[in-house]
Design a protein around this motif. Sequence first.
Motif, PDB file in Angstrom:
ATOM      1  N   MET A   1      37.013  47.185  42.083  1.00 13.66           N
ATOM      2  CA  MET A   1      37.854  47.937  41.170  1.00 13.66           C
ATOM      3  C   MET A   1      38.434  49.160  41.866  1.00 13.66           C
ATOM      4  N   SER A   2      39.698  49.458  41.590  1.00 12.66           N
ATOM      5  CA  SER A   2      40.347  50.649  42.141  1.00 12.66           C
ATOM      6  C   SER A   2      41.367  51.149  41.123  1.00 12.66           C
ATOM      7  N   GLY A   3      41.087  52.323  40.526  1.00 14.25           N
ATOM      8  CA  GLY A   3      42.006  52.851  39.531  1.00 14.25           C
ATOM      9  C   GLY A   3      42.161  51.893  38.367  1.00 14.25           C
ATOM     10  N   ASP A   4      43.385  51.460  38.117  1.00 13.55           N
ATOM     11  CA  ASP A   4      43.673  50.533  37.019  1.00 13.55           C
ATOM     12  C   ASP A   4      43.595  49.072  37.447  1.00 13.55           C
ATOM     13  N   TRP A   5      43.104  48.799  38.655  1.00 10.89           N
ATOM     14  CA  TRP A   5      43.179  47.463  39.237  1.00 10.89           C
ATOM     15  C   TRP A   5      41.808  46.834  39.464  1.00 10.89           C
ATOM     16  N   LEU A   6      41.770  45.492  39.328  1.00  7.63           N
ATOM     17  CA  LEU A   6      40.576  44.714  39.631  1.00  7.63           C
ATOM     18  C   LEU A   6      40.959  43.574  40.576  1.00  7.63           C
ATOM     19  N   TYR A   7      40.020  43.185  41.415  1.00  6.96           N
ATOM     20  CA  TYR A   7      40.196  42.006  42.269  1.00  6.96           C
ATOM     21  C   TYR A   7      39.130  40.995  41.886  1.00  6.96           C
ATOM     22  N   ALA A   8      39.568  39.782  41.533  1.00  6.84           N
ATOM     23  CA  ALA A   8      38.646  38.723  41.132  1.00  6.84           C
ATOM     24  C   ALA A   8      38.795  37.541  42.073  1.00  6.84           C
ATOM     25  N   LEU A   9      37.653  36.957  42.474  1.00 11.23           N
ATOM     26  CA  LEU A   9      37.687  35.848  43.431  1.00 11.23           C
ATOM     27  C   LEU A   9      38.173  34.551  42.803  1.00 11.23           C
ATOM     28  N   CYS A  10      38.007  34.434  41.493  1.00 19.64           N
ATOM     29  CA  CYS A  10      38.411  33.180  40.845  1.00 19.64           C
ATOM     30  C   CYS A  10      38.961  33.479  39.465  1.00 19.64           C
ATOM     31  N   SER A  11      40.057  32.843  39.115  1.00 20.39           N
ATOM     32  CA  SER A  11      40.658  33.028  37.804  1.00 20.39           C
ATOM     33  C   SER A  11      40.687  31.709  37.051  1.00 20.39           C
ATOM     34  N   ALA A  12      40.407  31.742  35.752  1.00 18.63           N
ATOM     35  CA  ALA A  12      40.455  30.536  34.931  1.00 18.63           C
ATOM     36  C   ALA A  12      41.869  29.985  34.818  1.00 18.63           C
ATOM     37  N   PHE A  13      42.878  30.835  35.099  1.00 21.58           N
ATOM     38  CA  PHE A  13      44.266  30.411  34.950  1.00 21.58           C
ATOM     39  C   PHE A  13      44.823  29.809  36.237  1.00 21.58           C
ATOM     40  N   THR A  14      44.372  30.307  37.398  1.00 18.88           N
ATOM     41  CA  THR A  14      44.954  29.842  38.667  1.00 18.88           C
ATOM     42  C   THR A  14      43.970  29.099  39.550  1.00 18.88           C
ATOM     43  N   GLY A  15      42.664  29.288  39.320  1.00 16.56           N
ATOM     44  CA  GLY A  15      41.676  28.661  40.167  1.00 16.56           C
ATOM     45  C   GLY A  15      41.466  29.372  41.483  1.00 16.56           C
ATOM     46  N   GLY A  16      42.226  30.438  41.740  1.00 19.05           N
ATOM     47  CA  GLY A  16      42.103  31.183  42.980  1.00 19.05           C
ATOM     48  C   GLY A  16      41.969  32.661  42.718  1.00 19.05           C
ATOM     49  N   PRO A  17      42.003  33.464  43.764  1.00 21.45           N
ATOM     50  CA  PRO A  17      41.827  34.911  43.583  1.00 21.45           C
ATOM     51  C   PRO A  17      43.025  35.537  42.870  1.00 21.45           C
ATOM     52  N   VAL A  18      42.760  36.589  42.117  1.00 20.29           N
ATOM     53  CA  VAL A  18      43.829  37.290  41.401  1.00 20.29           C
ATOM     54  C   VAL A  18      43.576  38.790  41.468  1.00 20.29           C
ATOM     55  N   ALA A  19      44.651  39.539  41.347  1.00 19.67           N
ATOM     56  CA  ALA A  19      44.571  40.974  41.083  1.00 19.67           C
ATOM     57  C   ALA A  19      44.911  41.153  39.608  1.00 19.67           C
ATOM     58  N   PHE A  20      44.203  42.068  38.950  1.00 23.13           N
ATOM     59  CA  PHE A  20      44.388  42.265  37.518  1.00 23.13           C
ATOM     60  C   PHE A  20      44.703  43.727  37.251  1.00 23.13           C
ATOM     61  N   HIS A  21      45.851  43.982  36.586  1.00 22.46           N
ATOM     62  CA  HIS A  21      46.246  45.333  36.215  1.00 22.46           C
ATOM     63  C   HIS A  21      45.856  45.556  34.764  1.00 22.46           C
ATOM     64  N   MET A  22      44.843  46.411  34.527  1.00 21.32           N
ATOM     65  CA  MET A  22      44.253  46.538  33.194  1.00 21.32           C
ATOM     66  C   MET A  22      45.204  47.117  32.142  1.00 21.32           C
ATOM     67  N   PRO A  23      45.994  48.175  32.423  1.00 17.29           N
ATOM     68  CA  PRO A  23      46.864  48.716  31.371  1.00 17.29           C
ATOM     69  C   PRO A  23      47.885  47.710  30.848  1.00 17.29           C
TER      70      PRO A  23
END
Length: 224
Positions: A1-23
Motif C-alpha cells: 500500500m502507498s497513499g491511495d494505492w494498493l498492489y495486488a498479485l491476483c485479481s478476480a477480474f483479470t487473473g493477474g496483478p493489478v494496481a487499485f486506486h481506492m478513492p
Amino acid sequence: MSGDWLYALCSAFTGGPVAFHMPSNKRIPLPFAPESDRVQLGDGYLVRQGGAGLEVYNLRSGAPVRERDIAQEETKYGSNWTLDRFGGRLAYTDVGETVRLAGVTGKTSPLAAIDQDTAATVDFKQAKTWQARWWLSKPVSSWKLMVRNTTSGVTTVVRTGTDARGLIAPSWDGKSPTGSYLFTGEYEWTLTARPADGHGAELRTSGTVTVTGVPPVARPPLRP
C-alpha cells in the motif's frame, strides 16, 4: 500500500496483478506476471525490476503507462534501488555506483492522516502532558495544532512545527504560548498541515479532549 494505492498479485477480474486506486475504486491491470519481491508501489506509480533493469509504470492516468526504462547491472549484494511510498521518488544506483532519483509525471495523492492516536481526556495534575500522534500519507512543510474552548469559543495555537515526515507527535502541557494554563473544560483540537510537495489541499483534522487537573488559579471562562 502507498497513499491511495494498493498492489495486488491476483485479481478476480483479470487473473493477474493489478494496481487499485481506492478513492476512485479503479482497478488497473498490469502487463506482467504476478511478482512480489521485484515490484514496489509508489504514490501513483509502480517500479518493476526486469531482466535488464527497472521498468517504471505511471498509473496516474488510470492506465499502466510505461514511462521509462532504467538500465542496471545485476548485483549479488541485494537490491540497489528503492522508492519512497510517502509521495517521493525512485532512488537507484547507476553503473558508476552514483545514486540517482527519478519520478513520474502528474500529481501525487492529497495529504491525508493515515491513522491517529489522541487521548479523549487529560488530567494535567497526573499526566503532566497530553500526548498525540498523527501518521501522515506524505511529508509536510509546516503544521499547527490549535485548541478551542467550547464554552468561551477562544482558540489558542498550542504547538507549531516545520518539516515533518510520516509522523507529527506534539506534547502539550496545557499552557498557552505565553506560559499560562488554559482553563479546565471541553476543548476541540484541530491539526492543520501543508503538503511539502505543494500538491493538494491543506490537511485539516479535528477531535475533542476534556481537560482537568489544571492549577486552581485557573478559572472557568465566561460565556461571551
